[in-house]
Enzyme design. Sequence first.
Site, PDB file in Angstrom:
ATOM      1  N   ASP A 170       7.081 -38.950   3.569  1.00 29.79           N
ATOM      2  CA  ASP A 170       6.926 -40.411   3.559  1.00 29.79           C
ATOM      3  C   ASP A 170       6.297 -40.877   4.862  1.00 29.79           C
ATOM      4  O   ASP A 170       6.910 -40.804   5.924  1.00 29.79           O
ATOM      5  CB  ASP A 170       8.305 -41.073   3.389  1.00 29.79           C
ATOM      6  CG  ASP A 170       8.197 -42.586   3.284  1.00 29.79           C
ATOM      7  OD1 ASP A 170       7.993 -43.083   2.175  1.00 29.79           O
ATOM      8  OD2 ASP A 170       8.294 -43.265   4.332  1.00 29.79           O
TER       9      ASP A 170
ATOM     10  N   TYR B 172       2.249 -46.293  10.678  1.00 27.41           N
ATOM     11  CA  TYR B 172       2.907 -45.292  11.537  1.00 27.41           C
ATOM     12  C   TYR B 172       1.893 -44.574  12.433  1.00 27.41           C
ATOM     13  O   TYR B 172       2.278 -43.944  13.410  1.00 27.41           O
ATOM     14  CB  TYR B 172       3.673 -44.233  10.723  1.00 27.41           C
ATOM     15  CG  TYR B 172       4.793 -44.748   9.843  1.00 27.41           C
ATOM     16  CD1 TYR B 172       5.248 -46.063   9.933  1.00 27.41           C
ATOM     17  CD2 TYR B 172       5.408 -43.913   8.915  1.00 27.41           C
ATOM     18  CE1 TYR B 172       6.264 -46.530   9.113  1.00 27.41           C
ATOM     19  CE2 TYR B 172       6.427 -44.373   8.095  1.00 27.41           C
ATOM     20  CZ  TYR B 172       6.848 -45.683   8.190  1.00 27.41           C
ATOM     21  OH  TYR B 172       7.854 -46.130   7.369  1.00 27.41           O
TER      22      TYR B 172
ATOM     23  N   LYS C 119       1.796 -46.125   2.735  1.00 28.72           N
ATOM     24  CA  LYS C 119       2.055 -47.553   2.464  1.00 28.72           C
ATOM     25  C   LYS C 119       0.924 -48.422   2.993  1.00 28.72           C
ATOM     26  O   LYS C 119       0.332 -48.116   4.033  1.00 28.72           O
ATOM     27  CB  LYS C 119       3.382 -47.974   3.117  1.00 28.72           C
ATOM     28  CG  LYS C 119       4.517 -47.001   2.845  1.00 28.72           C
ATOM     29  CD  LYS C 119       5.850 -47.495   3.375  1.00 28.72           C
ATOM     30  CE  LYS C 119       6.886 -46.370   3.369  1.00 28.72           C
ATOM     31  NZ  LYS C 119       6.856 -45.516   4.564  1.00 28.72           N
TER      32      LYS C 119
ATOM     33  N   HIS D  39       3.968 -52.184   1.790  1.00 30.10           N
ATOM     34  CA  HIS D  39       5.001 -51.931   2.804  1.00 30.10           C
ATOM     35  C   HIS D  39       6.028 -53.069   2.919  1.00 30.10           C
ATOM     36  O   HIS D  39       7.225 -52.831   3.021  1.00 30.10           O
ATOM     37  CB  HIS D  39       4.314 -51.682   4.150  1.00 30.10           C
ATOM     38  CG  HIS D  39       5.102 -50.833   5.098  1.00 30.10           C
ATOM     39  ND1 HIS D  39       4.517 -49.965   5.986  1.00 30.10           N
ATOM     40  CD2 HIS D  39       6.438 -50.728   5.307  1.00 30.10           C
ATOM     41  CE1 HIS D  39       5.455 -49.359   6.693  1.00 30.10           C
ATOM     42  NE2 HIS D  39       6.635 -49.809   6.302  1.00 30.10           N
TER      43      HIS D  39
HETATM   44  P1  NAD Z   1      17.196 -42.380   9.658  1.00 29.85           P
HETATM   45  O1  NAD Z   1      18.312 -43.131   9.056  1.00 29.85           O
HETATM   46  O2  NAD Z   1      16.533 -41.309   8.892  1.00 29.85           O
HETATM   47  O3  NAD Z   1      17.722 -41.831  11.050  1.00 29.85           O
HETATM   48  C1  NAD Z   1      16.915 -41.052  11.869  1.00 29.85           C
HETATM   49  C2  NAD Z   1      17.669 -40.712  13.158  1.00 29.85           C
HETATM   50  O4  NAD Z   1      18.935 -40.155  12.846  1.00 29.85           O
HETATM   51  C3  NAD Z   1      16.931 -39.650  13.951  1.00 29.85           C
HETATM   52  O5  NAD Z   1      15.985 -40.234  14.808  1.00 29.85           O
HETATM   53  C4  NAD Z   1      18.053 -38.961  14.691  1.00 29.85           C
HETATM   54  O6  NAD Z   1      18.345 -39.698  15.855  1.00 29.85           O
HETATM   55  C5  NAD Z   1      19.209 -39.081  13.731  1.00 29.85           C
HETATM   56  N1  NAD Z   1      19.430 -37.861  12.914  1.00 29.85           N
HETATM   57  C6  NAD Z   1      18.640 -37.354  11.938  1.00 29.85           C
HETATM   58  N2  NAD Z   1      19.189 -36.262  11.389  1.00 29.85           N
HETATM   59  C7  NAD Z   1      20.353 -36.057  12.047  1.00 29.85           C
HETATM   60  C8  NAD Z   1      21.381 -35.085  11.939  1.00 29.85           C
HETATM   61  N3  NAD Z   1      21.320 -34.110  11.037  1.00 29.85           N
HETATM   62  N4  NAD Z   1      22.439 -35.182  12.775  1.00 29.85           N
HETATM   63  C9  NAD Z   1      22.527 -36.185  13.692  1.00 29.85           C
HETATM   64  N5  NAD Z   1      21.587 -37.146  13.827  1.00 29.85           N
HETATM   65  C10 NAD Z   1      20.504 -37.081  13.023  1.00 29.85           C
HETATM   66  O7  NAD Z   1      16.150 -43.489  10.175  1.00 29.85           O
HETATM   67  P2  NAD Z   1      14.625 -43.863  10.046  1.00 29.85           P
HETATM   68  O8  NAD Z   1      13.743 -42.888  10.693  1.00 29.85           O
HETATM   69  O9  NAD Z   1      14.576 -45.288  10.476  1.00 29.85           O
HETATM   70  O10 NAD Z   1      14.333 -43.835   8.483  1.00 29.85           O
HETATM   71  C11 NAD Z   1      13.881 -42.688   7.781  1.00 29.85           C
HETATM   72  C12 NAD Z   1      12.532 -42.919   7.173  1.00 29.85           C
HETATM   73  O11 NAD Z   1      12.531 -44.089   6.348  1.00 29.85           O
HETATM   74  C13 NAD Z   1      11.426 -43.210   8.187  1.00 29.85           C
HETATM   75  O12 NAD Z   1      11.001 -42.071   8.885  1.00 29.85           O
HETATM   76  C14 NAD Z   1      10.380 -43.818   7.302  1.00 29.85           C
HETATM   77  O13 NAD Z   1       9.688 -42.795   6.591  1.00 29.85           O
HETATM   78  C15 NAD Z   1      11.237 -44.656   6.349  1.00 29.85           C
HETATM   79  N6  NAD Z   1      11.313 -46.082   6.769  1.00 29.85           N
HETATM   80  C16 NAD Z   1      10.680 -47.008   6.013  1.00 29.85           C
HETATM   81  C17 NAD Z   1      10.732 -48.338   6.360  1.00 29.85           C
HETATM   82  C18 NAD Z   1      10.047 -49.348   5.493  1.00 29.85           C
HETATM   83  O14 NAD Z   1       9.895 -50.508   5.919  1.00 29.85           O
HETATM   84  N7  NAD Z   1       9.629 -48.988   4.303  1.00 29.85           N
HETATM   85  C19 NAD Z   1      11.430 -48.764   7.488  1.00 29.85           C
HETATM   86  C20 NAD Z   1      12.080 -47.800   8.258  1.00 29.85           C
HETATM   87  C21 NAD Z   1      12.027 -46.453   7.883  1.00 29.85           C
END
Ligand code: NAD
Length: 273
Positions: free
Chosen positions: A45, A50, A75, A106
Amino acid sequence: MNVPRLALNDGNSMPQLGYGVWQIPNDETETAVAHALEAGYRLIDTAAIYGNEEGVGRAIRASGLPREELFITTKLWNDRHGDAEAALDESLRRLGLDYLDLYLIHWPAPKYDNYLSAWKSLGNLKSSGKAKSVGVSNFMEKHLQVLFEETGTVPAVNQIELHPFFTQEDMRAFHARYGITTESWSPLGQGGALLDHPTIINLARKHERSPAQIVLRWHLDLGLVAIPKSATPRRIAENLAVFDFELDDEDRSAISALHTGNRLGAHPDNTDW
Ligand code: NAD
């Protein structure tokens, strides 16, 4: 690693667990996505905003995996609602692909007030085969209603903020009514407080799993698609190893009860970008 697939309302299907690359710099994305593909992720994704579509593309090419095994989402950014077809071509060029598996609007982006036109263009892109499936992200009920009423078509997916601190019960029910697949962004609540919460820690101990694995299992049990992000190879693999244990009803209810009503990210109506 056999990740289950969910059927979409357009006859296609998508993996239920994927890898998100928000905030990974372009020059680190190839390595990160290479780790994810190596671990067994097939859904990646990304988004034009990004700035790392090239990195995703490089990892795809280096992997040697057949294109049809992959499920690539990107997106459309807010300022391109008026020329989605050109924006998609630019994303395809950066990714080095000739089609996407899923293209999402998006944000509804009130500043531009043009998401309906973007949605009509996505319909054309689906017909042309440049996007196998099309959907939206951060759309609320009222935005979806506009699409239904004005075009008679229903997005395959709505990708929204969803995690145990913000469970989106109403949106999930609304999506179920219309056959829209719910995809959870920030599924781990961006790490931190959620993964340190005593309820999650206790369940992790009970199941001899990590807190992140407990939260991801909850998403899967609710029938959601989840796209956790990590740049750490150990965590990338850990986040995919969630198909060999089960939560029970009580576990799931305890996790759902963590809902606070507060978003971590922006409210779709309060964005000026
Ligand atoms: P997430 O909830 O996936 O959290 C990511 C964070 O959690 C990492 O940076 C790390 O600090 C921690 N983490 C990950 N795996 C872990 C583990 N096994 N143990 C401990 N900590 C861990 O947050 P995100 O990156 O905000 O969201 C995931 C994805 O969602 C993004 O990369 C993106 O692709 C998507 N996204 C989309 C939108 C949108 O507007 N459509 C907005 C935000 C994110």
